[in-house]
Design an enzyme around this catalytic site. Structure first.
Site, PDB file in Angstrom:
ATOM      1  N   SER A  11      -8.382  15.765 -14.502  1.00  0.00           N
ATOM      2  CA  SER A  11      -9.270  16.421 -13.526  1.00  0.00           C
ATOM      3  C   SER A  11      -8.595  17.691 -13.027  1.00  0.00           C
ATOM      4  O   SER A  11      -7.417  17.678 -12.671  1.00  0.00           O
ATOM      5  CB  SER A  11      -9.510  15.484 -12.333  1.00  0.00           C
ATOM      6  OG  SER A  11      -9.929  16.245 -11.199  1.00  0.00           O
ATOM      7  N   HIS A  36     -11.945  16.641 -17.191  1.00  0.00           N
ATOM      8  CA  HIS A  36     -12.840  16.054 -16.174  1.00  0.00           C
ATOM      9  C   HIS A  36     -13.164  17.125 -15.138  1.00  0.00           C
ATOM     10  O   HIS A  36     -12.263  17.680 -14.499  1.00  0.00           O
ATOM     11  CB  HIS A  36     -12.124  14.867 -15.515  1.00  0.00           C
ATOM     12  CG  HIS A  36     -12.943  14.136 -14.509  1.00  0.00           C
ATOM     13  ND1 HIS A  36     -13.734  13.055 -14.836  1.00  0.00           N
ATOM     14  CD2 HIS A  36     -13.067  14.328 -13.186  1.00  0.00           C
ATOM     15  CE1 HIS A  36     -14.330  12.619 -13.721  1.00  0.00           C
ATOM     16  NE2 HIS A  36     -13.941  13.361 -12.716  1.00  0.00           N
ATOM     17  N   ASP A  38     -15.057  18.158 -11.814  1.00  0.00           N
ATOM     18  CA  ASP A  38     -15.662  17.613 -10.587  1.00  0.00           C
ATOM     19  C   ASP A  38     -16.567  18.644  -9.919  1.00  0.00           C
ATOM     20  O   ASP A  38     -16.075  19.613  -9.351  1.00  0.00           O
ATOM     21  CB  ASP A  38     -14.550  17.187  -9.610  1.00  0.00           C
ATOM     22  CG  ASP A  38     -13.840  15.942 -10.090  1.00  0.00           C
ATOM     23  OD1 ASP A  38     -12.611  15.957 -10.195  1.00  0.00           O
ATOM     24  OD2 ASP A  38     -14.536  14.950 -10.373  1.00  0.00           O
ATOM     25  N   MET A  40     -19.142  19.509  -6.997  1.00  0.00           N
ATOM     26  CA  MET A  40     -19.497  19.004  -5.667  1.00  0.00           C
ATOM     27  C   MET A  40     -20.384  20.034  -4.959  1.00  0.00           C
ATOM     28  O   MET A  40     -20.118  21.235  -5.037  1.00  0.00           O
ATOM     29  CB  MET A  40     -18.218  18.762  -4.851  1.00  0.00           C
ATOM     30  CG  MET A  40     -17.284  17.763  -5.512  1.00  0.00           C
ATOM     31  SD  MET A  40     -15.805  17.527  -4.513  1.00  0.00           S
ATOM     32  CE  MET A  40     -14.817  16.540  -5.657  1.00  0.00           C
ATOM     33  N   HIS A  69     -18.505  15.451 -13.873  1.00  0.00           N
ATOM     34  CA  HIS A  69     -18.708  14.391 -12.871  1.00  0.00           C
ATOM     35  C   HIS A  69     -19.455  15.044 -11.722  1.00  0.00           C
ATOM     36  O   HIS A  69     -18.868  15.802 -10.946  1.00  0.00           O
ATOM     37  CB  HIS A  69     -17.350  13.850 -12.410  1.00  0.00           C
ATOM     38  CG  HIS A  69     -17.465  12.869 -11.295  1.00  0.00           C
ATOM     39  ND1 HIS A  69     -16.379  12.464 -10.545  1.00  0.00           N
ATOM     40  CD2 HIS A  69     -18.527  12.175 -10.802  1.00  0.00           C
ATOM     41  CE1 HIS A  69     -16.782  11.589  -9.616  1.00  0.00           C
ATOM     42  NE2 HIS A  69     -18.075  11.403  -9.764  1.00  0.00           N
ATOM     43  N   MET A  71     -21.046  15.238  -8.348  1.00  0.00           N
ATOM     44  CA  MET A  71     -21.151  14.648  -7.012  1.00  0.00           C
ATOM     45  C   MET A  71     -22.120  15.541  -6.242  1.00  0.00           C
ATOM     46  O   MET A  71     -21.743  16.300  -5.342  1.00  0.00           O
ATOM     47  CB  MET A  71     -19.767  14.573  -6.347  1.00  0.00           C
ATOM     48  CG  MET A  71     -18.896  13.479  -6.963  1.00  0.00           C
ATOM     49  SD  MET A  71     -17.141  13.720  -6.736  1.00  0.00           S
ATOM     50  CE  MET A  71     -16.787  14.829  -8.099  1.00  0.00           C
ATOM     51  N   MET A 140     -15.392   4.587  -9.309  1.00  0.00           N
ATOM     52  CA  MET A 140     -14.612   5.394  -8.377  1.00  0.00           C
ATOM     53  C   MET A 140     -13.636   4.491  -7.628  1.00  0.00           C
ATOM     54  O   MET A 140     -14.048   3.478  -7.056  1.00  0.00           O
ATOM     55  CB  MET A 140     -15.520   6.087  -7.360  1.00  0.00           C
ATOM     56  CG  MET A 140     -16.499   7.100  -7.915  1.00  0.00           C
ATOM     57  SD  MET A 140     -15.690   8.451  -8.765  1.00  0.00           S
ATOM     58  CE  MET A 140     -14.759   9.205  -7.441  1.00  0.00           C
ATOM     59  N   ASP A 181     -11.795   6.620 -11.878  1.00  0.00           N
ATOM     60  CA  ASP A 181     -11.625   7.946 -11.306  1.00  0.00           C
ATOM     61  C   ASP A 181     -11.173   7.875  -9.844  1.00  0.00           C
ATOM     62  O   ASP A 181     -11.893   7.372  -8.988  1.00  0.00           O
ATOM     63  CB  ASP A 181     -12.973   8.701 -11.391  1.00  0.00           C
ATOM     64  CG  ASP A 181     -12.845  10.136 -10.974  1.00  0.00           C
ATOM     65  OD1 ASP A 181     -13.874  10.815 -10.823  1.00  0.00           O
ATOM     66  OD2 ASP A 181     -11.692  10.596 -10.784  1.00  0.00           O
TER      67      ASP A 181
HETATM   68  C1  DX5 Z   1     -12.724  12.821  -6.494  1.00  0.00           C
HETATM   69  C2  DX5 Z   1     -12.886  13.240  -7.945  1.00  0.00           C
HETATM   70  C3  DX5 Z   1     -11.749  12.797  -8.799  1.00  0.00           C
HETATM   71  C4  DX5 Z   1     -10.418  13.391  -8.333  1.00  0.00           C
HETATM   72  C5  DX5 Z   1      -9.290  12.733  -9.092  1.00  0.00           C
HETATM   73  O1  DX5 Z   1     -13.962  12.920  -5.855  1.00  0.00           O
HETATM   74  O2  DX5 Z   1     -14.068  12.703  -8.501  1.00  0.00           O
HETATM   75  O3  DX5 Z   1     -11.996  13.148 -10.162  1.00  0.00           O
HETATM   76  O4  DX5 Z   1     -10.405  14.761  -8.613  1.00  0.00           O
HETATM   77  O5  DX5 Z   1      -8.128  13.272  -8.556  1.00  0.00           O
HETATM   78  P1  DX5 Z   1      -6.933  12.295  -8.113  1.00  0.00           P
HETATM   79  O6  DX5 Z   1      -6.374  11.796  -9.417  1.00  0.00           O
HETATM   80  O7  DX5 Z   1      -5.994  13.189  -7.372  1.00  0.00           O
HETATM   81  O8  DX5 Z   1      -7.529  11.215  -7.286  1.00  0.00           O
HETATM   82 ZN    ZN Z   2     -14.213  12.926 -10.674  1.00  0.00          ZN
END
Ligand code: DX5
Ligand code: ZN
Length: 329
Positions: A11, A36, A38, A40, A69, A71, A140, A181
């Protein structure tokens, strides 16, 4: 020797957001199997990151699969853009307040892997209605929104049963993958493996100062594979692996022989393929890692074998042995 099974999807949420292309390339070149991403929206989660345009620009950094991913509250509204951006898999949250089925179908129709993510408090039963429509279940193990949070062990209890969602499906459907994750690092990797997770999303632990990303990825994969191999108690690891220490770093065949004999004696040893044994030219070697809790017995039982291995290596001037206990792995 434990079979290699676990994949890592790095990520980039905690990478250098001012230079995502460089850090994405770094993670992929360091051995991350997937990237990965993220996304948001500041609404579904209290944080805003990047969108499909950034992903489209990042696409050129490598051929490895891109796992988006999402969110975000309205994945359906933006799905065409994520497909166009070149994502290989697109996972959004089952908690969204909009129809889920049409969006899953759209992802699959575009020939991509469709995934649903569950927050720690959401039961797996929420995914039941979609079991024929998904290729990925993302469990998660932190509250979504931020990197660097601690691994929620109780949420990890969903990883093993998540595999049941892929059982008994229509035969033409490909097998599914469970991604874990949040808070995945060298301390939680073994548990994820013991719960048979296929893909570990690893974020902040890779981006800490002075971390050797390639070695960290190899270590996390090795620990997860070790956990899978043992699967003692389905998630409880056989010997509490408080910390792993280096027992010896030896060139290939010699290291492999010592590893096999230690493993045969029931000592959980991980053979971390060292990029290169220092001073041995380009030869690849093994860094033998064992749990600190078994170090004393390992030295009692294999200290002499280690010395003999070193003596054997010393006889071959071309390689420069290095052994002995480094610091914690
Ligand atoms: C959190 C993300 C994860 C996060 C993982 O909302 O979906 O993918 O970036 O990072 P670490 O490994 O630091 O938890
Ligand atoms: Zn994620």
């Amino acid at each position: 020797m434990v079979a290699r099974r676990t994949l890592v999807s790095a990520s980039i949420l905690d990478a250098d957001l001012a230079d995502l292309a460089r850090d994405s390339r770094r993670a992929l070149r360091a051995g991350s199997d997937r990237l990965h991403l993220d996304v948001m929206d500041g609404h579904f989660v209290p944080n805003i990151t990047f969108g499909p345009t950034v992903i489209k620009r990042l696409r050129r950094v490598g051929k490895q699969p891109f796992d988006a991913h999402l969110m975000i509250s309205e994945p359906g509204r933006y799905m065409d853009q994520f497909i166009d951006a070149g994502c290989d898999s697109i996972t959004f949250h089952v908690e969204v307040d909009e129809p889920i089925e049409p969006t899953l179908r759209k992802i699959r129709k575009a020939g991509r892997q469709a995934g649903l993510a569950v927050k720690p408090a959401t039961p797996l039963s929420a995914l039941e209605p979609y079991r024929e429509l998904i290729d990925i279940v993302m469990v998660m193990t932190v509250e979504p929104g931020f990197g660097g949070q601690s691994f929620m062990t109780d949420a990890a209890g969903k990883i093993l049963p998540a595999h049941d969602l892929f059982r008994g499906r229509a035969p033409e459907l490909p097998g599914g993958q469970v991604h874990v994750d949040g808070g995945v690092n060298r301390k939680s990797a073994e548990l994820c493996g013991a719960f048979a997770a296929e893909v570990l999303v690893v974020g902040s632990t890779l981006w800490k100062k002075d971390v050797d990303i390639a070695r960290e990825i190899r270590l996390i994969k090795a620990l997860a594979d070790e956990g899978y191999e043992n699967r003692a108690g389905m998630g409880k690891v056989a010997i509490p692996h408080d910390q792993w220490v280096t027992f010896a770093t030896l060139p290939g065949p010699v290291g492999k022989r010592l590893l096999d004999s230690m493993e045969a004696a029931g000592i959980p040893v991980i053979g971390l393929r060292a990029a290169r044994v220092p001073g041995s030219g380009s030869r690849r070697g093994y860094e033998l890692l064992i749990p600190a809790s078994c170090e004393t017995s390992a030295i009692e039982r294999f200290g002499r074998a280690r010395e003999q291995a070193l003596a054997e290596v010393r006889r071959e001037p071309s390689v420069d042995p290095r052994a002995g206990r480094g610091g914690p792995a």
